[in-house]
Design a protein around this motif. Sequence first.
Motif, PDB file in Angstrom:
ATOM      1  N   TYR A  58       0.851  -1.191   0.000  1.00 30.57           N
ATOM      2  CA  TYR A  58       0.000   0.000   0.000  1.00 30.57           C
ATOM      3  C   TYR A  58       0.884   1.238   0.000  1.00 30.57           C
ATOM      4  O   TYR A  58       2.026   1.214   0.437  1.00 30.57           O
ATOM      5  CB  TYR A  58      -0.948   0.006   1.205  1.00 30.57           C
ATOM      6  N   LYS A  59       0.341   2.321  -0.534  1.00 33.60           N
ATOM      7  CA  LYS A  59       1.081   3.578  -0.612  1.00 33.60           C
ATOM      8  C   LYS A  59       0.821   4.410   0.641  1.00 33.60           C
ATOM      9  O   LYS A  59      -0.295   4.433   1.169  1.00 33.60           O
ATOM     10  CB  LYS A  59       0.678   4.365  -1.860  1.00 33.60           C
ATOM     11  N   HIS A  60       1.852   5.092   1.077  1.00 34.74           N
ATOM     12  CA  HIS A  60       1.693   5.923   2.275  1.00 34.74           C
ATOM     13  C   HIS A  60       2.499   7.199   2.145  1.00 34.74           C
ATOM     14  O   HIS A  60       3.373   7.328   1.283  1.00 34.74           O
ATOM     15  CB  HIS A  60       2.101   5.157   3.532  1.00 34.74           C
ATOM     16  N   ILE A  61       2.230   8.133   3.026  1.00 38.67           N
ATOM     17  CA  ILE A  61       2.901   9.429   3.030  1.00 38.67           C
ATOM     18  C   ILE A  61       2.932   9.921   4.477  1.00 38.67           C
ATOM     19  O   ILE A  61       2.062   9.563   5.284  1.00 38.67           O
ATOM     20  CB  ILE A  61       2.157  10.432   2.119  1.00 38.67           C
ATOM     21  N   ILE A  63      -5.485   9.963   4.268  1.00 35.76           N
ATOM     22  CA  ILE A  63      -5.800  11.156   3.480  1.00 35.76           C
ATOM     23  C   ILE A  63      -6.467  10.688   2.185  1.00 35.76           C
ATOM     24  O   ILE A  63      -5.951   9.802   1.511  1.00 35.76           O
ATOM     25  CB  ILE A  63      -4.549  12.015   3.194  1.00 35.76           C
ATOM     26  N   SER A  64      -7.608  11.292   1.877  1.00 38.69           N
ATOM     27  CA  SER A  64      -8.364  10.929   0.685  1.00 38.69           C
ATOM     28  C   SER A  64      -8.385  12.098  -0.288  1.00 38.69           C
ATOM     29  O   SER A  64      -8.325  13.263   0.117  1.00 38.69           O
ATOM     30  CB  SER A  64      -9.803  10.547   1.073  1.00 38.69           C
ATOM     31  N   ILE A  65      -8.490  11.787  -1.564  1.00 41.64           N
ATOM     32  CA  ILE A  65      -8.600  12.844  -2.558  1.00 41.64           C
ATOM     33  C   ILE A  65      -9.825  13.710  -2.293  1.00 41.64           C
ATOM     34  O   ILE A  65      -9.842  14.903  -2.564  1.00 41.64           O
ATOM     35  CB  ILE A  65      -8.628  12.265  -3.996  1.00 41.64           C
ATOM     36  N   THR A  93      -7.045   6.762  -4.753  1.00 39.50           N
ATOM     37  CA  THR A  93      -7.782   7.886  -4.160  1.00 39.50           C
ATOM     38  C   THR A  93      -7.514   8.078  -2.673  1.00 39.50           C
ATOM     39  O   THR A  93      -8.007   9.039  -2.083  1.00 39.50           O
ATOM     40  CB  THR A  93      -9.297   7.695  -4.364  1.00 39.50           C
ATOM     41  N   THR A  94      -6.748   7.178  -2.056  1.00 38.40           N
ATOM     42  CA  THR A  94      -6.434   7.323  -0.633  1.00 38.40           C
ATOM     43  C   THR A  94      -4.975   6.958  -0.381  1.00 38.40           C
ATOM     44  O   THR A  94      -4.361   6.189  -1.130  1.00 38.40           O
ATOM     45  CB  THR A  94      -7.321   6.410   0.244  1.00 38.40           C
ATOM     46  N   LEU A  95      -4.441   7.529   0.691  1.00 39.90           N
ATOM     47  CA  LEU A  95      -3.080   7.202   1.136  1.00 39.90           C
ATOM     48  C   LEU A  95      -3.091   6.996   2.645  1.00 39.90           C
ATOM     49  O   LEU A  95      -3.751   7.759   3.374  1.00 39.90           O
ATOM     50  CB  LEU A  95      -2.117   8.343   0.811  1.00 39.90           C
ATOM     51  N   ALA A 130       0.049  14.171  -5.891  1.00 41.01           N
ATOM     52  CA  ALA A 130       0.950  13.666  -6.931  1.00 41.01           C
ATOM     53  C   ALA A 130       1.083  12.141  -6.851  1.00 41.01           C
ATOM     54  O   ALA A 130       1.090  11.446  -7.874  1.00 41.01           O
ATOM     55  CB  ALA A 130       2.316  14.323  -6.802  1.00 41.01           C
ATOM     56  N   VAL A 131       1.183  11.609  -5.631  1.00 39.59           N
ATOM     57  CA  VAL A 131       1.276  10.160  -5.450  1.00 39.59           C
ATOM     58  C   VAL A 131      -0.014   9.480  -5.903  1.00 39.59           C
ATOM     59  O   VAL A 131       0.007   8.455  -6.599  1.00 39.59           O
ATOM     60  CB  VAL A 131       1.591   9.799  -3.985  1.00 39.59           C
ATOM     61  N   MET A 132      -1.150  10.071  -5.507  1.00 39.15           N
ATOM     62  CA  MET A 132      -2.436   9.507  -5.931  1.00 39.15           C
ATOM     63  C   MET A 132      -2.559   9.498  -7.447  1.00 39.15           C
ATOM     64  O   MET A 132      -3.038   8.528  -8.045  1.00 39.15           O
ATOM     65  CB  MET A 132      -3.594  10.313  -5.319  1.00 39.15           C
ATOM     66  N   ASP A 133      -2.109  10.581  -8.054  1.00 34.64           N
ATOM     67  CA  ASP A 133      -2.188  10.686  -9.510  1.00 34.64           C
ATOM     68  C   ASP A 133      -1.262   9.669 -10.176  1.00 34.64           C
ATOM     69  O   ASP A 133      -1.629   9.020 -11.161  1.00 34.64           O
ATOM     70  CB  ASP A 133      -1.828  12.105  -9.944  1.00 34.64           C
TER      71      ASP A 133
END
Length: 316
Positions: free
Chosen positions: A268-271, A307-309, A290-292, A282-285
């Motif tokens: 999964y992606k995180h920030i 965090i959601s778009i 749509t979420t991180l 930028a990561v979502m794109d």
Amino acid sequence: MTYSQRAKQIFEDEIEELHKLGSSIDSNFDKAIELINACQGKVVVMGIGKTGIIGHKIASSLASTGTPAIFVNAAEAVHGDLGIINGKDVVLLVSNSGSSSEILNVIGPVRNLGCSIIAMTGDLSSRLAKEADIVVSIHVDKEACPLGLAPTTSTTATGIMGDALMICLMEKHHFKAENFAVYHPGGALGRKLLGRVKNLMTTNVPRVEVDTPFKELVHEMSDKHLGMTMVYNGNKCIGIITDGDLRRAIQKYDDLHIVARDVMTPSYKHIHKEALLSDALAVMDQYNITTLAVTERPNTEEIIGIISIHHIIDFN
């Protein structure tokens, strides 16, 4: 005829002319885009009078969307303002008639500087059109003004053609919302995207265990309204389940007596929470998500939020 009826007619008249202009756009527009894209300097937009005002807007729109551009008043250019131009620039000369003396007077000096010239004009037989490298037509058959004198439809056409240039160049440069924020730090979007993830994230993190039954994990996702849930094995997060994972599970399994581990995606992606919202976007794109997950610090695994778009888009 009432004034409101007349106003509607004016709209219809201008729209009709714009439709005709749109249909006439040809390969010269493509050449203009490619020339500007290959430019090693900046775009110098020049005009006079009403078209000069529109030209100023075109330059401003280009500059704010990733294409370096400035506006120079054609009348001032021959009195010293040509000094801002160099041979690496592309000059966009805007004149509906193509015969304004102020515009014609700059052609020679601009050529001497070594610049390429794009003409945006309504008269394809004009001197401007003949001397330019590329001609983008803004020709309209008639103005909305009943006397045919006041620039109306022609200025609208010029503005829209400028918008078309700007948008095509945005797409050519893959210009994104996070880039827009950098150029507009004082605007609402700029303030939004230059904020921190921690300011918009939710700490109410959807969470299920690795052996949570399918029905319960669906309930958790629906309850938190984020379209996802993190999957834990004790205190360690080991994956994520999204709406897409649920749809694939329904297609894959005849019997939904399955648990979270059967459905989850291990990575999964995180920030981290101090990152800019523009970075999150930028990561979502980049990954089309749509979420991180949000962590306390960079390169750590402890999840403290999501965090959601939609958090970003809906923020005022």
